[in-house]
Design an enzyme around this catalytic site. Structure first.
Site, PDB file in Angstrom:
ATOM      1  N   GLY A   1       0.826  -1.211   0.000  1.00  0.00           N
ATOM      2  CA  GLY A   1       0.000   0.000   0.000  1.00  0.00           C
ATOM      3  C   GLY A   1       0.857   1.256   0.000  1.00  0.00           C
ATOM      4  O   GLY A   1       0.558   2.233  -0.693  1.00  0.00           O
TER       5      GLY A   1
ATOM      6  N   ASP B   1      -5.642   0.915   3.245  1.00  0.00           N
ATOM      7  CA  ASP B   1      -4.763   1.416   2.183  1.00  0.00           C
ATOM      8  C   ASP B   1      -5.343   2.644   1.490  1.00  0.00           C
ATOM      9  O   ASP B   1      -4.603   3.491   1.000  1.00  0.00           O
ATOM     10  CB  ASP B   1      -4.492   0.323   1.151  1.00  0.00           C
ATOM     11  CG  ASP B   1      -3.388  -0.613   1.636  1.00  0.00           C
ATOM     12  OD1 ASP B   1      -2.423  -0.102   2.246  1.00  0.00           O
ATOM     13  OD2 ASP B   1      -3.507  -1.825   1.434  1.00  0.00           O
TER      14      ASP B   1
ATOM     15  N   THR C   1      17.227 -14.261  -3.242  1.00  0.00           N
ATOM     16  CA  THR C   1      16.287 -13.766  -4.259  1.00  0.00           C
ATOM     17  C   THR C   1      15.312 -14.839  -4.741  1.00  0.00           C
ATOM     18  O   THR C   1      14.376 -14.536  -5.474  1.00  0.00           O
ATOM     19  CB  THR C   1      17.044 -13.228  -5.494  1.00  0.00           C
ATOM     20  OG1 THR C   1      17.811 -14.299  -6.043  1.00  0.00           O
ATOM     21  CG2 THR C   1      17.938 -12.064  -5.147  1.00  0.00           C
TER      22      THR C   1
ATOM     23  N   PRO D   1      12.798 -16.678  -3.465  1.00  0.00           N
ATOM     24  CA  PRO D   1      11.342 -16.536  -3.308  1.00  0.00           C
ATOM     25  C   PRO D   1      10.743 -15.551  -4.326  1.00  0.00           C
ATOM     26  O   PRO D   1       9.668 -15.792  -4.869  1.00  0.00           O
ATOM     27  CB  PRO D   1      11.183 -16.008  -1.879  1.00  0.00           C
ATOM     28  CG  PRO D   1      12.436 -16.428  -1.177  1.00  0.00           C
ATOM     29  CD  PRO D   1      13.527 -16.428  -2.205  1.00  0.00           C
TER      30      PRO D   1
ATOM     31  N   GLN E   1      12.007 -14.856  -7.275  1.00  0.00           N
ATOM     32  CA  GLN E   1      12.038 -15.499  -8.602  1.00  0.00           C
ATOM     33  C   GLN E   1      10.805 -16.397  -8.781  1.00  0.00           C
ATOM     34  O   GLN E   1      10.178 -16.410  -9.831  1.00  0.00           O
ATOM     35  CB  GLN E   1      13.297 -16.347  -8.744  1.00  0.00           C
ATOM     36  CG  GLN E   1      14.594 -15.545  -8.756  1.00  0.00           C
ATOM     37  CD  GLN E   1      15.796 -16.462  -8.902  1.00  0.00           C
ATOM     38  OE1 GLN E   1      15.746 -17.468  -9.601  1.00  0.00           O
ATOM     39  NE2 GLN E   1      16.886 -16.114  -8.234  1.00  0.00           N
TER      40      GLN E   1
ATOM     41  N   CYS F   1     -15.081   9.863  18.391  1.00  0.00           N
ATOM     42  CA  CYS F   1     -16.314   9.092  18.186  1.00  0.00           C
ATOM     43  C   CYS F   1     -16.778   8.407  19.483  1.00  0.00           C
ATOM     44  O   CYS F   1     -17.351   9.076  20.332  1.00  0.00           O
ATOM     45  CB  CYS F   1     -16.154   8.121  17.035  1.00  0.00           C
ATOM     46  SG  CYS F   1     -17.746   7.748  16.292  1.00  0.00           S
TER      47      CYS F   1
ATOM     48  N   GLY G   1     -15.028   7.744  21.848  1.00  0.00           N
ATOM     49  CA  GLY G   1     -14.291   8.527  22.841  1.00  0.00           C
ATOM     50  C   GLY G   1     -15.016   9.810  23.219  1.00  0.00           C
ATOM     51  O   GLY G   1     -14.803  10.373  24.288  1.00  0.00           O
TER      52      GLY G   1
ATOM     53  N   HIS H   1     -14.710  11.507  12.892  1.00  0.00           N
ATOM     54  CA  HIS H   1     -13.343  10.975  12.922  1.00  0.00           C
ATOM     55  C   HIS H   1     -12.386  11.933  12.203  1.00  0.00           C
ATOM     56  O   HIS H   1     -12.168  11.790  10.999  1.00  0.00           O
ATOM     57  CB  HIS H   1     -13.296   9.617  12.215  1.00  0.00           C
ATOM     58  CG  HIS H   1     -13.983   8.527  12.950  1.00  0.00           C
ATOM     59  ND1 HIS H   1     -13.356   7.767  13.906  1.00  0.00           N
ATOM     60  CD2 HIS H   1     -15.248   8.064  12.875  1.00  0.00           C
ATOM     61  CE1 HIS H   1     -14.209   6.879  14.386  1.00  0.00           C
ATOM     62  NE2 HIS H   1     -15.366   7.037  13.773  1.00  0.00           N
TER      63      HIS H   1
ATOM     64  N   GLU I   1      -9.330  11.975  12.210  1.00  0.00           N
ATOM     65  CA  GLU I   1      -8.114  11.293  11.742  1.00  0.00           C
ATOM     66  C   GLU I   1      -8.177  10.917  10.263  1.00  0.00           C
ATOM     67  O   GLU I   1      -7.141  10.738   9.625  1.00  0.00           O
ATOM     68  CB  GLU I   1      -7.833  10.049  12.597  1.00  0.00           C
ATOM     69  CG  GLU I   1      -8.808   8.887  12.460  1.00  0.00           C
ATOM     70  CD  GLU I   1     -10.004   8.957  13.413  1.00  0.00           C
ATOM     71  OE1 GLU I   1     -10.328  10.061  13.884  1.00  0.00           O
ATOM     72  OE2 GLU I   1     -10.612   7.898  13.669  1.00  0.00           O
TER      73      GLU I   1
HETATM   74  N1  GLN Z   1     -20.115   2.611  18.793  1.00  0.00           N
HETATM   75  C1  GLN Z   1     -20.422   3.989  18.600  1.00  0.00           C
HETATM   76  C2  GLN Z   1     -21.573   4.195  17.638  1.00  0.00           C
HETATM   77  O1  GLN Z   1     -21.895   3.341  16.861  1.00  0.00           O
HETATM   78  C3  GLN Z   1     -19.194   4.756  18.151  1.00  0.00           C
HETATM   79  C4  GLN Z   1     -18.674   4.328  16.823  1.00  0.00           C
HETATM   80  C5  GLN Z   1     -17.257   4.751  16.581  1.00  0.00           C
HETATM   81  O2  GLN Z   1     -16.519   5.034  17.502  1.00  0.00           O
HETATM   82  N2  GLN Z   1     -16.857   4.767  15.326  1.00  0.00           N
HETATM   83  O3  GLN Z   1     -22.160   5.240  17.627  1.00  0.00           O
END
Ligand code: GLN
Length: 554
Positions: A29, A82, A199, A201, A203, A398, A400, A529, A531
């Site tokens: 990836g 990925d 080498t 593997p 090949q 989320c 969290g 999210h 991230e």
């Molecule tokens: N389990 C929670 C929900 O479905 C949070 C989901 C998550 O953290 N992506 O709302």
């Protein structure tokens, strides 16, 4: 207008297929993303596709310990991690057109057959499945108006699973011989008892690929060290390529080094020559290289504890389930001039004996990432309380965020029976609850692709930490959840001091919860999210704000 049209007509999209040899998990990836990056740096419009050979129609129903993180695209499609690498390296936004699985391809072919779209013909595995694959690749290319499309095929050559995708490469190549090349990313081991790089593997892997009618054009040799000339020669002779087409891809300190390393072996020029691509106005890798250098030169670190549960697979600890969180932390760390030192903490450690919570004081900041279900939940809530009361920077993503709201409702508002109905349907105070349309999905056992998925707008409230970090009035962020903060409890939470610093445009759904900086240095949690939208070149503002706060903890 006419001029533009003619230009479009003569544009011939080129295809680079990336397949795996010997074994998986050696960075195919990252290799795919890096090939894209170096071609982008040469001025080409690039897009990338991932093909996963499993039957699951998308990655949404898979357990993260089985398959790593589920990466959510802006259109809500649940895909493989990925895809996150492609977006992070290429700074492009991909859509469902860029991802396919065996299940998705068969589903379409069967649906088309049922709709009589094959005009009564006998619909066969070959050629109809590979033709559908080719059609999808071309559609993604057209949507992105790409000069070059890079297609990564999951798994390794020789597995029954991906044979139809290899057949698609062969068919496309025979249709457009000048526009298609294949790179094999293969592992070249140096067994400790032998003390020499072997080498053979690779090949064998190339022979297996040959057996499907495909001759690789490039060999990307992954190894723990650089390839010497002798190994390059051997691979060239026995695998039917030129020596310069064997690219040395040793282990590197940072994945963001890979494009830079590829260029040491002149990979972009080789690819361009093979595909007959003429140099465009090259943008270069300047800013990218600057940031890679900055990652490596940071000598001080911030110590982040990630409290979660998807860490263990057999005897191994796996952090793949949180790959976007890890990368977002690295991007932000580079921005604030620190290294990240990550520690994986199993939330069940904080259940029962709460003395273990004191260990959290060792960290400059704590993250609780997304999650599902009831295991380890009370441990997470205890950890959040500890961070809140001890002023340890806390960033919730989320689940969290939902758990931070529950913790606040229980311990500050005084609603001891507060919970999420995901864990306790009979909770006295359903502070986090399911949305009405989701109830229907659960009742019908409709689990696939039925959450609140993909990009939604969040309106930021002025004079909050969120507003300071973003500097915008409204943002688009990606979601993947079924439950929401229950609007019935919002007023009580607010009166007790919690700030909802972002909401859906209609004000009903809570998108960010935070505490004032006068009471806590950094306590912020998002329903979405963040991230998923961070990259090396554009670190996510909330991750940067979190790390700034962690830095001050030192
Ligand atoms: N389990 C929670 C929900 O479905 C949070 C989901 C998550 O953290 N992506 O709302």
């Amino acid at each position: 207008m006419t001029k533009q049209k003619t230009k479009k007509q003569i544009k011939q999209t080129k295809y680079i297929f990336v397949v795996g040899g010997v074994m998986s998990g050696v960075g195919k990836g990252i290799a795919t993303s890096s090939i894209g990056k170096i071609l982008q740096a040469k001025g080409f419009r690039v897009t990338a596709l991932k093909i996963d050979p499993y039957i699951n129609v998308d990655a949404g129903t898979m357990n993260p310990t089985e398959h790593g993180e589920v990466f959510v695209l802006k259109d809500g499609y649940e895909t493989d991690q990925d895809m996150g690498n492609y977006e992070r390296f290429l700074n492009i936004e991909l859509t469902r057109e860029n991802y396919m699985t065996t299940g998705a391809v068969y589903k379409t072919v069967i649906e088309k057959e049922r709709n009589l779209e094959y005009g009564g013909r006998c619909v066969q595995v070959v050629p109809h499945i590979p033709l559908e694959v080719i059609g999808r690749i071309k559609r993604a290319a057209a949507m992105a108006d790409a000069d070059v499309v890079i297609v990564e095929i999951g798994g390794t050559v020789g597995e029954y699973e991906n044979i139809l995708f290899l057949e698609a490469i062969r068919m496309l190549k025979s249709e457009q011989p000048k526009d298609v090349i294949t790179a094999i990313v293969s592992y070249v081991p140096t067994p400790s008892k032998v003390g020499e790089m072997k080498t053979k593997p690779t090949q064998h892997a190339v022979r297996t690929l040959n057996g499907t009618g495909i001759q690789p054009d490039i060999i990307i040799a992954r190894a723990d060290r650089p390839l010497d000339e002798k190994r390059k020669e051997k691979l060239a002779v026995f695998c039917n390529v030129q020596k310069e087409d064997v690219i040395s891809a040793p282990d590197v300190e940072s994945i963001y080094d890979v494009p830079v390393n590829f260029e040491k072996d002149h990979l972009s020029e080789i690819l361009m020559r093979k595909l007959g691509l003429k140099t465009k106005k090259a943008l270069g890798l300047g800013e990218w290289e600057k940031r890679v250098r900055r990652i490596k030169s940071a000598d001080q670190s911030v110590k982040i504890g990630i409290v979660g549960k998807y860490f263990k697979t057999g005897d191994f600890v796996l952090s793949d389930a949180y790959i976007s969180v890890i990368e977002a932390l690295k991007h932000a760390a580079c921005e604030v001039g620190r290294r990240t030192e990550l520690h994986w903490i199993d939330s069940t450690d904080f259940e029962g004996d709460t003395r273990a919570l004191r260990t959290l004081k060792k960290y400059d900041g704590i993250i609780i990432p997304g999650g599902f279900g009831s295991r380890g939940i009370e441990g997470k809530i205890n950890a959040i309380r500890f961070c809140r009361e001890n002023k340890i920077p806390y960033f919730g993503l989320c689940y969290g965020m939902q758990l931070a709201v529950i913790e606040y409702a229980r311990n500050v508002v005084g609603l001891t029976g507060a919970h999420t109905t995901e864990v306790n349907q009979k909770a006295e105070h359903k502070v986090v609850d399911i949305m009405p349309e989701q109830k229907e999905n659960l009742r019908k056992k409709n689990y696939g692709a039925t959450m609140r998925l993909g990009q939604y707008e969040a309106c930021i409230v002025r004079k909050t930490m969120a507003a300071k970090a973003y500097g915008f009035g409204s943002v688009l962020e990606r979601h993947r959840h079924r439950y929401e903060v229950n609007p019935e409890y919002v007023d009580q939470l607010k009166s007790a001091g919690m700030i909802f610093s972002a909401t859906s445009p209609d004000g009903i759904l809570m998108e960010i919860a935070e505490l004032p900086q006068s009471v806590h240095p950094f306590f912020l949690a998002t329903q979405f999210h963040p991230e998923f939208q961070s990259s090396l070149l554009y670190p996510h503002p909330l991750f940067v704000a979190f790390l700034e706060a962690c830095k001050k903890q030192k």
